[in-house]
Design an enzyme around this catalytic site. Sequence first.
Site, PDB file in Angstrom:
ATOM      1  N   HIS A 248       0.946  -1.228  -0.029  1.00 40.76           N
ATOM      2  CA  HIS A 248      -0.107  -0.154  -0.036  1.00 40.76           C
ATOM      3  C   HIS A 248       0.688   1.285  -0.099  1.00 40.76           C
ATOM      4  CE1 HIS A 248      -4.068  -1.625   1.316  1.00 40.76           C
ATOM      5  NE2 HIS A 248      -3.738  -2.409   0.513  1.00 40.76           N
TER       6      HIS A 248
ATOM      7  N   TYR B  71      -9.284   5.693   6.658  1.00 37.94           N
ATOM      8  CA  TYR B  71      -9.547   6.232   8.208  1.00 37.94           C
ATOM      9  C   TYR B  71     -10.719   7.382   8.254  1.00 37.94           C
ATOM     10  CZ  TYR B  71      -5.434   3.445   9.612  1.00 37.94           C
ATOM     11  OH  TYR B  71      -4.287   2.738   9.776  1.00 37.94           O
TER      12      TYR B  71
ATOM     13  N   PRO C 111      -4.377   0.784  18.542  1.00 43.73           N
ATOM     14  CA  PRO C 111      -4.263   0.572  17.146  1.00 43.73           C
ATOM     15  C   PRO C 111      -4.303   1.396  15.982  1.00 43.73           C
ATOM     16  CG  PRO C 111      -6.224  -0.282  18.062  1.00 43.73           C
ATOM     17  CD  PRO C 111      -5.732   0.381  19.030  1.00 43.73           C
TER      18      PRO C 111
ATOM     19  N   LYS D 240       1.016   0.292  14.883  1.00 44.71           N
ATOM     20  CA  LYS D 240       2.469   0.190  15.280  1.00 44.71           C
ATOM     21  C   LYS D 240       2.694  -1.093  16.256  1.00 44.71           C
ATOM     22  CE  LYS D 240       4.200   3.783  13.705  1.00 44.71           C
ATOM     23  NZ  LYS D 240       3.538   3.320  12.392  1.00 44.71           N
TER      24      LYS D 240
ATOM     25  N   TYR E 262       3.578   6.996  10.206  1.00 43.38           N
ATOM     26  CA  TYR E 262       2.758   5.874   9.513  1.00 43.38           C
ATOM     27  C   TYR E 262       3.518   4.575   8.997  1.00 43.38           C
ATOM     28  CZ  TYR E 262      -1.261   2.893   8.445  1.00 43.38           C
ATOM     29  OH  TYR E 262      -2.370   2.122   8.296  1.00 43.38           O
TER      30      TYR E 262
END
Length: 391
Positions: free
Chosen positions: A72, A201, A293, A297, A385
């Site tokens: 991704h 998200y 979450p 990580k 990220y």
Amino acid sequence: MRTTVGIVGAGPAGLLLARLLHVAGIDSVVLESRDRAYAENRQRAGILEQGTADVLRAAGAGERMDRAGLRHDGIELRFAGRRHRVDFPALTGGRSVTVYAQTEVCKDLIALQLAQGGPLLFEAEALAVENAATDRPRVRFRHEGVEDVLECDYVVGCDGFWGVARKAVPAAAAHVFERAYPFGWLGILADVPPSHDELVYARHSRGFALLSMRSPSVSRLYLQVPQGTDAREWADEAIWDELDRRLVTDDDWKLERGPITQKSVTPMRSYVHEPMRHGRLFLAGDAAHIVPPTGAKGLNLAVGDVVTFARALTHRRDTGSSALLDAYSATCLRRVWQAERFSCDMTALLHPAPGATPFEERLQLARLERIASSRAAETDLAEGYTGFSFD
């Protein structure tokens, strides 16, 4: 039994550490309290940072990940009906993430360990880590109904928050930092292709939602729910209806529905245990730290811990210097606290707090607008990220 490194726990941290030590020519024994089927099927994280994927490849455990995993190059943020894509490679010099479930990572590492590595004992319950402050630590355990002792030069506790390793650290020598959140995630697995090709998200006034996936045919989705929610309280159609509301956009995007095969509620908390070393006992993964979450990580932090330990022990063997082992806790904690910061920031950015005021809601939207309009703000999110350095 005797070995150089006794590893408590056969989750991804313990298994990867055993693999890294094997590649370095250092012997180890892994003790896992559950059976192999449980270790290979417990559902956990599914996002591998760039550094984690690179470590698995270098350890000879990346072949199936590269074949079946999903690279991704970004995520999508949704708020106020808008869609904004964060382009990871463009913002980080080429870094990306890989969607590859923790269950699959464990299957790969278990197969390698059984074929090439040292002993991996399933249904071997660690009862206590003893003599941690001496140069002869040991793990007392029960296997096939018989108590035994594993004598070690070092013990690495990869046995999670509820394991025995951390209990061997005297309370007077430890500092604990933690935060509990007033909400959790209701998560589902569904037999339906993902409705978007990257993670979504979504911040909504009704609560956060996440669209993720396990494979091209299996979707993983989450809803923010009040703390203490029982997953059985939610009917399948009610879950899909709420996901529809929270993932809504101003265009013609549509959420595809399918049979829900699993649902559960994940509590949200932050936890750090300092130090991550006591004598010759080293803590790794959830035994030392937990993150909400939202930032993806947890698994990646565990990988960073065991990479740091394996490098340090190899350095000790090759040079005679214990400097890197002595620095283990400080080295790991620098990365841990950055991950805690990032995870807490992502959680605060996307989850409406219970009882939030209109002012606080507008601040959340303003922060999201800033990310969508500022390359600097967007870069900070992308760098966090895709992962912090293991060095």
